[in-house]
Design a protein around this motif. Structure first.
Motif, mmCIF file in Angstrom:
data_model
loop_
_atom_site.group_PDB
_atom_site.id
_atom_site.type_symbol
_atom_site.label_atom_id
_atom_site.label_comp_id
_atom_site.label_asym_id
_atom_site.label_seq_id
_atom_site.Cartn_x
_atom_site.Cartn_y
_atom_site.Cartn_z
ATOM 1 N N ALA A 34 61.734 34.721 49.343
ATOM 2 C CA ALA A 34 60.685 33.715 49.522
ATOM 3 C C ALA A 34 59.409 34.075 48.762
ATOM 4 C CB ALA A 34 60.386 33.531 51.013
ATOM 5 N N PHE A 35 59.074 35.374 48.667
ATOM 6 C CA PHE A 35 57.819 35.803 48.053
ATOM 7 C C PHE A 35 57.999 36.350 46.641
ATOM 8 C CE2 PHE A 35 57.410 36.554 52.693
ATOM 9 C CZ PHE A 35 56.503 35.546 52.965
ATOM 10 N N GLU A 36 59.216 36.156 46.106
ATOM 11 C CA GLU A 36 59.449 36.673 44.760
ATOM 12 C C GLU A 36 58.506 36.041 43.746
ATOM 13 O OE1 GLU A 36 61.092 38.978 41.802
ATOM 14 O OE2 GLU A 36 61.385 39.118 43.972
ATOM 15 N N ASP A 37 58.333 34.738 43.859
ATOM 16 C CA ASP A 37 57.439 34.038 42.924
ATOM 17 C C ASP A 37 55.991 34.509 43.085
ATOM 18 O OD1 ASP A 37 56.887 31.767 40.992
ATOM 19 O OD2 ASP A 37 55.669 31.136 42.714
ATOM 20 N N PHE A 38 55.595 34.747 44.348
ATOM 21 C CA PHE A 38 54.222 35.192 44.589
ATOM 22 C C PHE A 38 53.993 36.585 43.998
ATOM 23 C CE2 PHE A 38 50.630 36.702 47.150
ATOM 24 C CZ PHE A 38 49.747 35.637 46.979
ATOM 25 N N TYR A 39 54.982 37.464 44.141
ATOM 26 C CA TYR A 39 54.864 38.793 43.542
ATOM 27 C C TYR A 39 54.741 38.711 42.017
ATOM 28 C CZ TYR A 39 55.697 41.731 47.666
ATOM 29 O OH TYR A 39 55.573 42.408 48.846
ATOM 30 N N LYS A 40 55.503 37.816 41.432
ATOM 31 C CA LYS A 40 55.419 37.666 39.975
ATOM 32 C C LYS A 40 54.038 37.170 39.546
ATOM 33 C CE LYS A 40 60.348 36.948 39.103
ATOM 34 N NZ LYS A 40 61.389 36.029 38.610
ATOM 35 N N ARG A 41 53.439 36.303 40.344
ATOM 36 C CA ARG A 41 52.088 35.829 40.034
ATOM 37 C C ARG A 41 51.083 36.979 40.138
ATOM 38 N NH1 ARG A 41 51.434 30.658 43.799
ATOM 39 N NH2 ARG A 41 49.415 30.494 42.728
ATOM 40 N N LEU A 42 51.272 37.853 41.163
ATOM 41 C CA LEU A 42 50.390 39.024 41.277
ATOM 42 C C LEU A 42 50.573 39.962 40.088
ATOM 43 C CD1 LEU A 42 50.548 40.035 45.064
ATOM 44 C CD2 LEU A 42 48.665 38.951 43.861
ATOM 45 N N GLU A 43 51.814 40.174 39.667
ATOM 46 C CA GLU A 43 52.064 41.073 38.539
ATOM 47 C C GLU A 43 51.460 40.514 37.246
ATOM 48 O OE1 GLU A 43 56.261 41.512 38.541
ATOM 49 O OE2 GLU A 43 56.308 42.590 40.467
ATOM 50 N N ALA A 44 51.510 39.170 37.109
ATOM 51 C CA ALA A 44 50.877 38.556 35.926
ATOM 52 C C ALA A 44 49.375 38.804 35.948
ATOM 53 C CB ALA A 44 51.180 37.067 35.892
ATOM 54 N N ASN A 116 50.851 39.237 55.935
ATOM 55 C CA ASN A 116 50.615 38.236 54.894
ATOM 56 C C ASN A 116 49.760 38.780 53.746
ATOM 57 O OD1 ASN A 116 50.968 35.692 53.780
ATOM 58 N ND2 ASN A 116 49.071 34.896 54.656
ATOM 59 N N GLN A 117 49.525 40.071 53.675
ATOM 60 C CA GLN A 117 48.739 40.685 52.594
ATOM 61 C C GLN A 117 49.716 41.312 51.605
ATOM 62 O OE1 GLN A 117 45.398 40.381 52.586
ATOM 63 N NE2 GLN A 117 45.191 41.314 50.570
ATOM 64 N N PHE A 118 49.650 40.865 50.339
ATOM 65 C CA PHE A 118 50.576 41.316 49.298
ATOM 66 C C PHE A 118 49.823 42.170 48.280
ATOM 67 C CE2 PHE A 118 52.307 37.550 51.157
ATOM 68 C CZ PHE A 118 53.681 37.707 51.147
ATOM 69 N N TYR A 119 50.532 43.177 47.770
ATOM 70 C CA TYR A 119 49.952 44.078 46.768
ATOM 71 C C TYR A 119 50.921 44.232 45.618
ATOM 72 C CZ TYR A 119 46.827 45.495 50.579
ATOM 73 O OH TYR A 119 45.922 45.510 51.606
ATOM 74 N N ALA A 120 50.338 44.296 44.390
ATOM 75 C CA ALA A 120 51.111 44.598 43.192
ATOM 76 C C ALA A 120 50.277 45.547 42.341
ATOM 77 C CB ALA A 120 51.457 43.336 42.418
ATOM 78 N N THR A 130 44.218 57.256 31.946
ATOM 79 C CA THR A 130 45.203 56.507 32.734
ATOM 80 C C THR A 130 44.497 55.783 33.867
ATOM 81 O OG1 THR A 130 46.930 58.129 32.239
ATOM 82 C CG2 THR A 130 47.317 56.656 34.108
ATOM 83 N N TYR A 131 44.743 54.480 33.924
ATOM 84 C CA TYR A 131 44.123 53.651 34.950
ATOM 85 C C TYR A 131 45.226 53.018 35.826
ATOM 86 C CZ TYR A 131 39.897 53.997 32.129
ATOM 87 O OH TYR A 131 38.822 54.465 31.413
ATOM 88 N N ILE A 132 44.862 52.846 37.040
ATOM 89 C CA ILE A 132 45.752 52.138 37.972
ATOM 90 C C ILE A 132 45.092 50.825 38.353
ATOM 91 C CG2 ILE A 132 46.781 52.157 40.280
ATOM 92 C CD1 ILE A 132 47.093 55.150 40.032
ATOM 93 N N ILE A 133 45.809 49.744 38.116
ATOM 94 C CA ILE A 133 45.292 48.410 38.448
ATOM 95 C C ILE A 133 46.131 47.836 39.566
ATOM 96 C CG2 ILE A 133 44.891 46.068 37.630
ATOM 97 C CD1 ILE A 133 44.342 47.211 34.889
ATOM 98 N N ILE A 134 45.450 47.427 40.636
ATOM 99 C CA ILE A 134 46.112 46.851 41.807
ATOM 100 C C ILE A 134 45.471 45.507 42.105
ATOM 101 C CG2 ILE A 134 46.624 47.123 44.263
ATOM 102 C CD1 ILE A 134 46.448 50.150 43.836
ATOM 103 N N VAL A 135 46.309 44.495 42.321
ATOM 104 C CA VAL A 135 45.842 43.159 42.693
ATOM 105 C C VAL A 135 46.446 42.821 44.049
ATOM 106 C CG1 VAL A 135 45.791 40.715 42.102
ATOM 107 C CG2 VAL A 135 45.639 42.442 40.287
ATOM 108 N N SER A 136 45.599 42.347 44.954
ATOM 109 C CA SER A 136 46.081 41.946 46.288
ATOM 110 C C SER A 136 45.634 40.526 46.577
ATOM 111 C CB SER A 136 45.545 42.886 47.366
ATOM 112 O OG SER A 136 44.144 42.736 47.496
ATOM 113 N N ALA A 137 46.430 39.837 47.406
ATOM 114 C CA ALA A 137 46.103 38.445 47.784
ATOM 115 C C ALA A 137 46.962 38.056 48.988
ATOM 116 C CB ALA A 137 46.353 37.514 46.603
#
Length: 450
Positions: A34-44, A116-120, A130-137
């Motif tokens: 169900a959240f596969e599309d949402f994860y892909k949007r976070l990764e983008a 309901n909190q997603f992280y990528a 080296t940087y680490i970039i994290i997006v949550s929504a």
């Protein structure tokens, strides 16, 4: 609990298990995808953030404006850009697992969801750092759809169980209704109306077979009752006759107190009738014993040709003047084709009765015995040249104590052939009679090899 309730309960339980398994599969795969599309949007957005925040190209400023203008922001969207050596996960979220950062350090895209909190997140290298970039929504829409699906599955489960119970009840009643009709019809059949039969519908289903089986059983019961009634009636008549004669002779002997000759004659008559009565009782016992099922008696492999020789010897001993010719000219060489599993003593008694009758009612003319084995059946034909049986009496010769109308000058009790018939039936065989008055009679016994 009756069968209908058991079937309904079992049907409902099986349906509940199947529906719960199906619902579990649906929930599992929905939860996974169900959240596969949402994860892909976070990764983008992780990649876009890296492009904007870590690049010194001026065109990236324009790219950032386009991104802000045309790429919607997700609910509660947050971006974290951290240099790896300064990484402190508390600055992001203390509940992120250690495995999340291990995945990033391994150069892979990391995912994590808490309610309901997603992280990528992903690591990038810029200017040798080296940087680490994290997006949550948040994804309130997908989460709400999953909750709705959960409610639908739970409601559908209970509704399906109730529906399956109702359908199972209707189905079991429909399937068992023919059985109830059979039970209702069987209850109406009693000893006084054994002629009644069940209705057998066209078809080969189990209910039709059950009804036909009951009818076959009723046929056997009706025949047994009729035979028993006839047997009792005939036995009573046959036993009453010698007893009446004995009583009469006793009275005559008592009256002739001074006449020794009359007393001697009466006593002789009493002795003869007592012997006759003993023979009748012995025959009755033989008829009763031949009605057993065979399980309590010894069964063995018997060669029928050897049995015929023994029968011939037995009859010759009882009737020395008898003439018997045995024909074995067309027997097969394989002895297994003339060997059957049988109760030897009973089978010998049955054949002996038939051969003895043939000798007696032919005034000791030659009796022919022919043995034939063909198509897994052994045939024993006994043919005489005697008085024959009147056409109207042939169908009654196997009834206990019945004697043909032309046998008054011959001594007998009418139990030999009925006894033989019972024994042959016990061996799953059959007897056929062909006769012509004043010419002779042929009795053929058929015995299955297996």
């Amino acid at each position: 609990m009756n069968i209908a309730k058991k079937i309904t309960l079992l049907f409902a339980i099986l349906s509940a298990i199947i529906i719960s398994l199906l619902s579990g599969f649906v929930w599992y795969f929905s939860n996974e995808f169900a959240f596969e599309d949402f994860y892909k949007r976070l990764e983008a957005r992780v990649n876009i953030t890296a492009q904007i925040r870590l690049s010194e190209d001026k065109s990236d400023n324009i790219y950032a404006k386009v991104r802000n203008q045309y790429l919607e922001r997700l609910p509660d969207e947050k971006e974290f850009v951290i240099e790896k050596r300064e990484l402190d996960k508390n600055t992001i979220n203390s509940d992120l697992p250690e495995g999340f950062f291990n995945t990033i350090n391994a150069g892979k895209v990391a995912r994590h969801r808490k309610e309901n909190q997603f992280y990528a997140g992903k690591s990038f290298i810029s200017n040798q750092k080296t940087y680490i970039i994290i997006v949550s929504a948040n994804d309130p829409v997908g989460f709400r759809e999953l909750k709705d699906l959960q409610k639908i599955l739970i409601a559908g489960f209970f509704l399906s169980v109730v529906l399956s119970f109702v359908v199972g009840w209707k189905f079991s009643n429909y399937m068992l209704n023919p059985l109830r009709n059979v039970i209702k019809s069987v209850k109406k059949i009693k000893a006084e109306n054994l002629h009644l039969r069940l209705d057998v519908k066209q078809g080969t289903d189990e209910m039709s077979q059950l009804a036909q089986t009951f009818n076959n059983m009723l046929n056997r019961l009706e025949t047994a009752f009729e035979t028993q009634n006839n047997f009792i009636s005939n036995a009573s008549h046959e036993l009453r006759t010698p007893l009446t004669i004995i009583s009469g002779e006793v009275e005559l002997a008592m009256r002739a107190e001074t006449d020794i000759k009359k007393q001697q004659k009466a006593l002789t008559k009493i002795k003869d009738e007592a012997e006759r009565l003993e023979h009748i009782l012995t025959s009755l016992l033989g008829l009763a014993q031949s009605g057993f099922n065979g399980k309590n008696q010894p069964w063995e492999q018997v060669r029928v040709d050897e049995l015929i020789w023994e029968v011939q010897q037995t009859v010759n001993q009882v009737h020395p003047e008898s003439k018997i010719e045995v024909d074995f000219s067309i027997l097969p060489e394989d002895e297994s084709l003339i060997t059957i599993k049988a109760n030897k003593n009973l089978l010998k008694l049955a054949i002996t009765n038939i051969v003895s009758n043939a000798c007696k009612y032919s005034n000791n003319k030659t009796v022919f015995i022919t043995l034939l084995s063909k198509l897994n059946v052994i045939s024993i034909a006994v043919k005489d040249q005697g008085i024959g049986i009147p056409q109207g009496d042939v169908q009654h010769v196997f009834e206990p104590f019945y004697r043909a109308s032309n046998t008054s000058q011959f001594k007998g009790y009418g139990v030999g052939l009925p006894l033989s018939l019972n024994i042959i039936r016990l061996h799953r065989g059959s007897i056929g009679v062909s006769s012509q008055e004043q010419i002779g009679t042929e009795i053929k016994v058929l015995l299955p090899l297996k």
